[in-house]
Design an enzyme around this catalytic site. Sequence first.
Site, PDB file in Angstrom:
ATOM      1  N   GLN A 287       3.591  -5.092  -3.515  1.00  3.27           N
ATOM      2  CA  GLN A 287       3.072  -4.582  -4.789  1.00  3.27           C
ATOM      3  C   GLN A 287       3.823  -3.345  -5.259  1.00  3.27           C
ATOM      4  O   GLN A 287       3.716  -2.958  -6.413  1.00  3.27           O
ATOM      5  CB  GLN A 287       1.578  -4.274  -4.661  1.00  3.27           C
ATOM      6  CG  GLN A 287       1.251  -3.149  -3.696  1.00  3.27           C
ATOM      7  CD  GLN A 287      -0.241  -2.938  -3.511  1.00  3.27           C
ATOM      8  OE1 GLN A 287      -0.928  -3.703  -2.865  1.00  3.27           O
ATOM      9  NE2 GLN A 287      -0.744  -1.874  -4.126  1.00  3.27           N
TER      10      GLN A 287
ATOM     11  N   CYS B 214      -3.059  -4.658  -5.831  1.00  2.00           N
ATOM     12  CA  CYS B 214      -3.520  -5.465  -4.695  1.00  2.00           C
ATOM     13  C   CYS B 214      -4.493  -6.547  -5.154  1.00  2.00           C
ATOM     14  O   CYS B 214      -4.458  -7.676  -4.672  1.00  2.00           O
ATOM     15  CB  CYS B 214      -4.184  -4.570  -3.661  1.00  2.00           C
ATOM     16  SG  CYS B 214      -5.555  -3.609  -4.321  1.00  2.00           S
TER      17      CYS B 214
ATOM     18  N   HIS C  18      -9.462  -1.711  -1.362  1.00  2.00           N
ATOM     19  CA  HIS C  18      -8.179  -2.422  -1.299  1.00  2.00           C
ATOM     20  C   HIS C  18      -8.484  -3.912  -1.163  1.00  2.00           C
ATOM     21  O   HIS C  18      -9.308  -4.300  -0.334  1.00  2.00           O
ATOM     22  CB  HIS C  18      -7.388  -1.913  -0.094  1.00  2.00           C
ATOM     23  CG  HIS C  18      -6.003  -2.460   0.012  1.00  2.00           C
ATOM     24  ND1 HIS C  18      -5.090  -2.388  -1.025  1.00  2.00           N
ATOM     25  CD2 HIS C  18      -5.360  -3.090   1.035  1.00  2.00           C
ATOM     26  CE1 HIS C  18      -3.950  -2.961  -0.635  1.00  2.00           C
ATOM     27  NE2 HIS C  18      -4.090  -3.398   0.597  1.00  2.00           N
TER      28      HIS C  18
ATOM     29  N   ASN D 117      -1.590  -8.776   3.672  1.00  2.00           N
ATOM     30  CA  ASN D 117      -1.556  -7.608   2.792  1.00  2.00           C
ATOM     31  C   ASN D 117      -0.456  -7.806   1.748  1.00  2.00           C
ATOM     32  O   ASN D 117       0.316  -8.770   1.833  1.00  2.00           O
ATOM     33  CB  ASN D 117      -1.303  -6.361   3.646  1.00  2.00           C
ATOM     34  CG  ASN D 117      -1.656  -5.063   2.937  1.00  2.00           C
ATOM     35  OD1 ASN D 117      -2.132  -5.065   1.803  1.00  2.00           O
ATOM     36  ND2 ASN D 117      -1.406  -3.959   3.601  1.00  2.00           N
TER      37      ASN D 117
END
Length: 333
Positions: free
Chosen positions: A132, A138, A276, A300
């Site tokens: 990102q 995110c 997140h 992630n």
Amino acid sequence: MSPFVLLTILCLGVARDTQSSDPSLDSEWQEWKIKYDKNYSLEEEGQRRAVWEENMKVVKQHNIEYDQGKNNFTMEVNAFGDMTGEEFRKMMIDIPVLRFRKKKSIQSHTGGYLPKFVDWRRRGYVTSVKNQGRCNSCWAFSVASAIEGQMFRKTGRLVSLSAQNLVDCSRPEGNRGCISGHTFYTFKYVWNNGGLEAESTYPYEGREGHCRYLPERSAARIKGFSIISSTEEALMNAVATIGPISVGIDASHESFTFYSGGIYYEPKCRNKTVNHAVLLVGYGYEGKESDGRKYWLIKNSHGEEWGMNGYMKLARGWNNHCGIATYAFYPRV
Ligand SMILES: *[C@@H]1O[C@H](CO)[C@@H](O)[C@H](O)[C@H]1NC(C)=O
Ligand SMILES: *[C@@H]1O[C@H](CO)[C@@H](O)[C@H](O)[C@H]1NC(C)=O
Ligand SMILES: *[C@@H]1O[C@H](CO)[C@@H](O)[C@H](O)[C@H]1NC(C)=O
């Protein structure tokens, strides 16, 4: 020159003098800068080095404790090594968890057989790890990747979907581009919009631009989305039977920032607020099942250099650790 300006300059001067760095770390610093492609101005170099040395200390201390068996995960000074905890937390904003009527959420099935290990990557549901960058997007990657999994389930084709499309176009639903976003609003956008483009037609830029979505280029659409009730049992049932799930977690601790492997457990983690968004792709355990080293497997969006090739194992069965089950959704395609 006013006294105020003079004072400021003096303070800066003093500050710079105290930034003496540890010469024994010189070569590590040079290697780190090359590895992560860092290039500072002369004024910046001293400050960043000081922050990096602080982070280095924390990480080394943590890994000594890991070697002593005091915790189950390792840390490394990764691409975020020149950021203070304050700077990193600024990239995150607590997401107010919206309230839903209970009947809308998926309850856990009782007594059903669930596998001991689930990893949707092995079944082709998961695209490559994305980065990102400095954009707080995110939520866009989490939603895009959850839809990628369900589209694969339906069509047998795995296509990376456009996070940039979501960053640029979901402002009317309540998102704020690179400042912040909500996975709920993002699913709502895809649903209302009638489609989402692929990464290949609408590539990631890492900053907010005009919405350039074209319906004729739509690569995925959803019929709706569901929230999973906030227990680890319900989440386990969902990820085992449906596919990858969009989840929120509390990632505001430096142990998360510099995580490099093992089962993440942070005593400071909260389970009621999340900040997140990531993708839950499975679960499992290490050692013997009775050892209690159970984990959730999450993808992630900080690139492949973060964590375990972009992934993390997060403690499972520890009172909804870091809020993993607090804010979980999946799309219906
Ligand atoms: C660092 O940046 C300066 C100016 O932006 C540039 O002249 C220099 O070549 C860069 N050095 C490296 C190693 O990239
Ligand atoms: C860490 O490892 C120990 C030893 O195997 C185990 O007892 C404990 O449950 C683990 N903790 C977590 C959070 O996984
Ligand atoms: C959050 O953690 C506390 C203890 O750490 C636990 O009592 C509580 O049930 C957890 N909340 C949720 C929603 O799982």
